[in-house]
Scaffold this motif. Structure first.
Motif, PDB file in Angstrom:
ATOM      1  N   MET A  51       3.324   5.229   9.198  1.00 49.52           N
ATOM      2  CA  MET A  51       3.651   6.595   8.404  1.00 49.52           C
ATOM      3  C   MET A  51       4.707   7.167   8.456  1.00 49.52           C
ATOM      4  O   MET A  51       4.698   7.324   9.714  1.00 49.52           O
ATOM      5  CB  MET A  51       3.007   7.655   7.383  1.00 49.52           C
ATOM      6  N   VAL A  67      -1.291   9.365  -0.901  1.00 46.71           N
ATOM      7  CA  VAL A  67      -2.624   9.331  -1.546  1.00 46.71           C
ATOM      8  C   VAL A  67      -3.176  10.830  -1.655  1.00 46.71           C
ATOM      9  O   VAL A  67      -4.008  11.109  -2.468  1.00 46.71           O
ATOM     10  CB  VAL A  67      -3.189   8.431  -0.877  1.00 46.71           C
ATOM     11  N   GLN A  68      -3.289  11.309   0.271  1.00 47.03           N
ATOM     12  CA  GLN A  68      -3.900  12.412   0.227  1.00 47.03           C
ATOM     13  C   GLN A  68      -2.913  14.041  -0.564  1.00 47.03           C
ATOM     14  O   GLN A  68      -3.708  14.756  -1.569  1.00 47.03           O
ATOM     15  CB  GLN A  68      -3.635  13.239   1.767  1.00 47.03           C
ATOM     16  N   GLU A 103      -0.212  14.314   9.654  1.00 47.30           N
ATOM     17  CA  GLU A 103       0.772  13.906   8.111  1.00 47.30           C
ATOM     18  C   GLU A 103      -0.490  14.428   7.407  1.00 47.30           C
ATOM     19  O   GLU A 103      -1.321  14.331   6.619  1.00 47.30           O
ATOM     20  CB  GLU A 103       0.497  12.243   8.004  1.00 47.30           C
ATOM     21  N   PRO A 140       1.971   5.081   0.915  1.00 45.83           N
ATOM     22  CA  PRO A 140       1.552   5.521   2.691  1.00 45.83           C
ATOM     23  C   PRO A 140       0.089   7.107   2.388  1.00 45.83           C
ATOM     24  O   PRO A 140      -0.267   7.601   1.108  1.00 45.83           O
ATOM     25  CB  PRO A 140       3.048   6.976   2.482  1.00 45.83           C
ATOM     26  N   ILE A 141      -0.560   6.773   3.374  1.00 47.96           N
ATOM     27  CA  ILE A 141      -1.600   7.842   3.152  1.00 47.96           C
ATOM     28  C   ILE A 141      -1.332   9.329   2.934  1.00 47.96           C
ATOM     29  O   ILE A 141      -2.313   9.211   1.973  1.00 47.96           O
ATOM     30  CB  ILE A 141      -2.328   7.363   4.237  1.00 47.96           C
ATOM     31  N   SER A 176       0.704  -0.857   0.103  1.00 44.99           N
ATOM     32  CA  SER A 176       0.208   0.032  -0.084  1.00 44.99           C
ATOM     33  C   SER A 176       1.046   1.202   0.071  1.00 44.99           C
ATOM     34  O   SER A 176       2.122   1.316   0.404  1.00 44.99           O
ATOM     35  CB  SER A 176      -0.926   0.209   1.626  1.00 44.99           C
TER      36      SER A 176
END
Length: 209
Positions: free
Chosen positions: A206, A47-48, A101, A43-44, A41
């Motif tokens: 993260m 994606v943001q 984050e 990192p969040i 996956s």
């Protein structure tokens, strides 16, 4: 004194590049390159970032490409790393944005490790470096904390641009545990790495530097 030491490092490496023969290059490459593993996956924060900067994330490539590491190319890597480290005031996302984050370009002159990585990648692409060779990478730093760096895949191994150091180093010279990074052909696909110990449950954490 620090500036002199940084440029001395660049010149010393340039001399070593010029002196390496073709017969020596391939063994060095085998010892200095990370090996990508299974998909994982992203990192969040990535994606943001892509939700807000779609044009910087949609480009895909039919094949991986590497940077040819001439002395001139290494000099550009070193200059960009040093310039961004000096120009951007390093602050946490919590202090900067009030959230844990948040990935973005450091347009206001402040940012954390991910923001500096994004800026270095943007500048190197503008200089003509292959986009496919500039891979955002998640590691565990010397304290075991999540951290983001820029890995540059070259014909002489994988080099690291890092906000913790003004020196551009081979990945195994950092002392970091390498966890995952972008796939070369698609920035939205992420892959596990073989650097360091086998990743455990902490993999999904993260970077927060």
């Amino acid at each position: 004194m620090r500036r002199f030491a940084s440029w001395f490092y660049v010149f010393a490496f340039a001399a070593s590049v010029a002196g390496i023969g073709a017969a020596d290059a391939q063994p060095q490459r085998r010892n200095a390159s990370l090996v990508a593993g299974a998909s994982t996956s992203p990192p969040i924060g990535w994606v943001q970032f892509c939700a807000e900067n779609a044009a910087d994330c949609r480009l895909r490539s039919p094949a991986a490409r590497e940077t040819t590491l001439s002395s001139a190319a290494f000099g550009q890597l070193a200059r960009v790393n040093l310039q961004v480290n000096r120009e951007v005031e390093q602050v946490s996302d919590q202090d900067h944005f009030g959230v844990e984050e948040y990935w973005t370009y450091p347009v206001d002159g402040k940012g954390d490790c991910e923001d500096l990585v994004l800026e270095k990648k943007r500048r190197l692409i503008a200089l003509g470096f292959p986009r496919e060779s500039l891979l955002i990478t998640v590691v565990r730093d010397l304290n075991g904390d999540g951290h983001a760096i820029l890995t540059v895949v070259t014909d002489r191994g994988d080099y690291v641009l890092d906000n913790f150091s003004n020196e551009v180093k081979l990945w195994h010279e950092t002392g970091y545990r390498f966890i995952k990074r972008q796939a070369a052909t698609d920035p939205n696909q992420w892959v596990l790495l073989d650097g360091g110990r086998t990743p455990g449950p902490a993999l999904a954490a993260m970077p927060r530097r």
